[in-house]
Design a protein around this motif. Sequence first.
Motif, short mmCIF file in Angstrom:
data_model
loop_
_atom_site.label_atom_id
_atom_site.label_comp_id
_atom_site.label_asym_id
_atom_site.label_seq_id
_atom_site.Cartn_x
_atom_site.Cartn_y
_atom_site.Cartn_z
N MET A 78 -12.32 -4.73 -6.04
CA MET A 78 -11.05 -4.71 -6.78
C MET A 78 -11.23 -3.97 -8.11
O MET A 78 -10.29 -3.38 -8.63
CB MET A 78 -10.59 -6.14 -7.08
CG MET A 78 -9.85 -6.79 -5.94
SD MET A 78 -8.19 -6.08 -5.80
CE MET A 78 -7.46 -7.20 -4.62
N THR A 100 0.73 5.12 -1.88
CA THR A 100 1.25 3.75 -1.70
C THR A 100 0.48 3.00 -0.62
O THR A 100 0.29 1.79 -0.74
CB THR A 100 2.76 3.77 -1.34
OG1 THR A 100 2.95 4.63 -0.23
CG2 THR A 100 3.61 4.22 -2.50
N THR A 101 -0.01 3.71 0.40
CA THR A 101 -0.82 3.04 1.42
C THR A 101 -2.10 2.50 0.80
O THR A 101 -2.51 1.36 1.07
CB THR A 101 -1.16 4.02 2.57
OG1 THR A 101 0.05 4.43 3.19
CG2 THR A 101 -2.06 3.37 3.62
N GLN A 102 -2.72 3.30 -0.07
CA GLN A 102 -3.94 2.84 -0.72
C GLN A 102 -3.65 1.59 -1.57
O GLN A 102 -4.45 0.65 -1.58
CB GLN A 102 -4.53 3.96 -1.59
CG GLN A 102 -5.92 3.66 -2.15
CD GLN A 102 -7.00 3.66 -1.07
OE1 GLN A 102 -6.77 4.11 0.04
NE2 GLN A 102 -8.15 3.15 -1.39
N GLY A 104 -1.45 -0.60 -0.95
CA GLY A 104 -1.31 -1.70 0.01
C GLY A 104 -2.65 -2.29 0.42
O GLY A 104 -2.78 -3.49 0.61
N TYR A 105 -3.66 -1.42 0.53
CA TYR A 105 -5.00 -1.90 0.90
C TYR A 105 -5.56 -2.86 -0.15
O TYR A 105 -6.48 -3.62 0.13
CB TYR A 105 -5.98 -0.73 1.06
CG TYR A 105 -5.70 0.19 2.23
CD1 TYR A 105 -4.89 -0.23 3.29
CD2 TYR A 105 -6.25 1.46 2.30
CE1 TYR A 105 -4.65 0.62 4.36
CE2 TYR A 105 -6.01 2.30 3.37
CZ TYR A 105 -5.20 1.87 4.39
OH TYR A 105 -4.96 2.70 5.46
N TYR A 106 -5.04 -2.76 -1.36
CA TYR A 106 -5.50 -3.66 -2.43
C TYR A 106 -4.54 -4.84 -2.60
O TYR A 106 -4.62 -5.56 -3.60
CB TYR A 106 -5.64 -2.89 -3.75
CG TYR A 106 -6.85 -1.98 -3.74
CD1 TYR A 106 -8.05 -2.37 -4.31
CD2 TYR A 106 -6.80 -0.74 -3.13
CE1 TYR A 106 -9.17 -1.55 -4.28
CE2 TYR A 106 -7.91 0.10 -3.09
CZ TYR A 106 -9.08 -0.32 -3.67
OH TYR A 106 -10.19 0.51 -3.63
N GLY A 107 -3.62 -5.00 -1.65
CA GLY A 107 -2.71 -6.15 -1.69
C GLY A 107 -1.56 -5.97 -2.66
O GLY A 107 -0.92 -6.95 -3.05
N ILE A 108 -1.28 -4.72 -3.04
CA ILE A 108 -0.16 -4.47 -3.96
C ILE A 108 1.11 -4.27 -3.14
O ILE A 108 1.15 -3.44 -2.23
CB ILE A 108 -0.45 -3.22 -4.83
CG1 ILE A 108 -1.69 -3.48 -5.70
CG2 ILE A 108 0.75 -2.86 -5.70
CD1 ILE A 108 -2.25 -2.25 -6.36
N GLY A 109 2.15 -5.02 -3.48
CA GLY A 109 3.42 -4.98 -2.73
C GLY A 109 4.09 -3.62 -2.84
O GLY A 109 3.81 -2.85 -3.76
N MET B 1 -9.57 -11.78 -1.74
CA MET B 1 -8.13 -11.47 -1.77
C MET B 1 -7.35 -12.74 -1.44
O MET B 1 -7.76 -13.53 -0.60
CB MET B 1 -7.81 -10.38 -0.74
CG MET B 1 -8.31 -9.00 -1.12
SD MET B 1 -7.97 -7.77 0.17
CE MET B 1 -6.36 -7.16 -0.34
N GLU B 5 -2.02 -11.13 -0.53
CA GLU B 5 -2.61 -9.79 -0.62
C GLU B 5 -3.16 -9.37 0.75
O GLU B 5 -3.04 -8.21 1.15
CB GLU B 5 -3.72 -9.76 -1.66
CG GLU B 5 -3.20 -9.92 -3.09
CD GLU B 5 -4.31 -10.08 -4.12
OE1 GLU B 5 -4.07 -9.78 -5.29
OE2 GLU B 5 -5.42 -10.54 -3.74
N ILE B 8 -0.28 -8.33 2.86
CA ILE B 8 0.21 -6.99 2.48
C ILE B 8 -0.74 -5.92 3.04
O ILE B 8 -0.30 -4.91 3.60
CB ILE B 8 0.32 -6.86 0.94
CG1 ILE B 8 1.47 -7.72 0.42
CG2 ILE B 8 0.54 -5.40 0.53
CD1 ILE B 8 1.55 -7.83 -1.09
N ALA B 9 -2.04 -6.16 2.90
CA ALA B 9 -3.03 -5.18 3.38
C ALA B 9 -2.90 -5.00 4.90
O ALA B 9 -2.90 -3.87 5.41
CB ALA B 9 -4.43 -5.64 3.02
N THR B 12 0.22 -3.15 5.71
CA THR B 12 0.09 -1.73 5.33
C THR B 12 -0.56 -0.94 6.48
O THR B 12 -0.11 0.16 6.82
CB THR B 12 -0.76 -1.59 4.05
OG1 THR B 12 -0.14 -2.34 3.02
CG2 THR B 12 -0.89 -0.14 3.61
N ILE B 101 -10.36 -4.99 1.59
CA ILE B 101 -9.85 -5.59 2.85
C ILE B 101 -11.01 -6.09 3.70
O ILE B 101 -11.95 -5.35 3.98
CB ILE B 101 -9.08 -4.55 3.70
CG1 ILE B 101 -8.02 -3.85 2.87
CG2 ILE B 101 -8.43 -5.22 4.89
CD1 ILE B 101 -7.21 -2.86 3.67
#
Lengths: 311, 257
Positions: A78, A100-102, A104-109, B1, B5, B8-9, B12, B101
Amino acid sequence: MTAALSIRNLCKTYGNGFEALKGISLEVQQGDFFALLGPNGAGKSTTLGIVSSLVNKSSGDVEVFGHSLDKAHAQAKMCLGVVPQEFNFNQFEKVMDIVTTQAGYYGIGPRLARERAEFYLKKLGLWDKRNQVSRMLSGGMKRRLMIARALVHEPRVLILDEPTAGVDIELRRSMWAFLQDINRAGTTIILTTHYLEEAESLCRNIAIIDHGRIVKNTSIKALLQQLNTETIILDIDPPQGTLPALNGYQARLEDDHTLVVDVEKNQGLSGLFAELSQQRIEVQSMRNKANRLEELFVSLVDKNLKDEKSA
Amino acid sequence: MKPRELLIAFWTIVVKEIRRFMRIWPQTLLPPAITMTLYFIIFGNLIGSRIGEMGGFDYMEYIVPGLIMMSVITNSYGNVVSSFYGTKFQRNVEELLVSPIPNWIILCGYVVGGVARGVGVGLIVTLLSLFFTDLQVHHLFVTISIVLMTAVLFSLGGFINAIYANSFDDISIVPTFILTPLTYLGGVFYSIQLLPEFWQGVSMLNPILYMVNTFRYGILGVSDINIVFAFSMLLAVIAVLFSYSLYLLQKGKGIRS
């Protein structure tokens, strides 16, 4: 204060038996602008690859802001943003989607991801290209896209593996300014580079790695102080066919107008100018040879090579 | 996480996967629609009308479940193998590896992406089949669960293939030389009751036979095999493939130096 990055006894031996890292230890403090230098194949990218979880280590420990990559890998990751040397995004996706996909990988809405993507794409001059497929971007734009992607989760440490390789001077300067901005805002930056001028201009601390070992780990200032001689280039008039006699100074004529003089730390320049003046040689302009660090780097790497051979 | 989160991951990855196969729909959705329509016309209508009944049903009715299942199998497998190998090839798998992830979320994301395409194409083929026959669902739960389980299983298979693949040739070997023959010999076009006893026994070793027949049971209520055994076997194989995929991801096989 916890170090931003702490590496202890890191070793890596590849499957073919090549020993890329032979137990390196390194600490990068919070807020630092740190350069990892070394010749090709020295182990820079392997080190950063292990820190970024792209390369499996053979042994050793890595901690990011006190989070062990082995025991608390999610927290450690993180804190990290990574800009690799080669383009590694999906060439068929749109710029905005990549960023934006990246996120999302970090859990960002999605909403926050879009806001952050807009911020960084604007900051890096890519907002107009947000709906363009990434393969259509120029090389410089692709590099900036990778920086925007690495920053979208607002990491505390940004790792850049040769970020300005193959980038034109104007863009390189603007990237330097951007990196200095985010460093001032608190992001720790670690970069590898082949441009020693880049390390000298940007970084406060430096580690030189060669043959899988750290051969120097100090501040740029301290490193430059180790230089006993400084090379000065003088444009002289009238033209000189032979090298003027300069008592105590090592000098050479590059051409009949250009005199290159090695000035030792304790010598000063007054004596040099006095000698030239006595010989009725006028100095029209003067400049330092820019690659001071390069000379030191080469001497350190050469020394390490000799040490290895004699060992 | 945190759980939110993670969700969301996961989502995604799923959205990225769906976006991928929707973006290239002429390669992913159109070909199976055309191929299956040709199967319906040629085997179902033209040849089927001369064959008569199979397992107590019109030949067209008999082959529709098999053809739907064939689409689910090839598309769920094909989606994951090509997507994950492409991700490896373009090195954008590194985007996932540097992120926090967990591996099981990466795996689930790709598998659900594969299931989405497999089931999506299965639905398209089902809708097309309605132009040729009336489709009654005999057992809804069996029908839906076998489709989902089959899609999961072949998505996992595609994932493992992609991890081991070192070239684009490697991702077409399994579908061409293993999946297609097993599907054709898996009772899509015939009941194994037509085969001599020895070949019936050999056919029972083909896992696709169990999937096709369980699905056919869900639609028509007839099957050559034991449904409970088929479900148990599928669950066991899914568990093994899932664990093995996770092990490969953990080890970094083919994706980390």
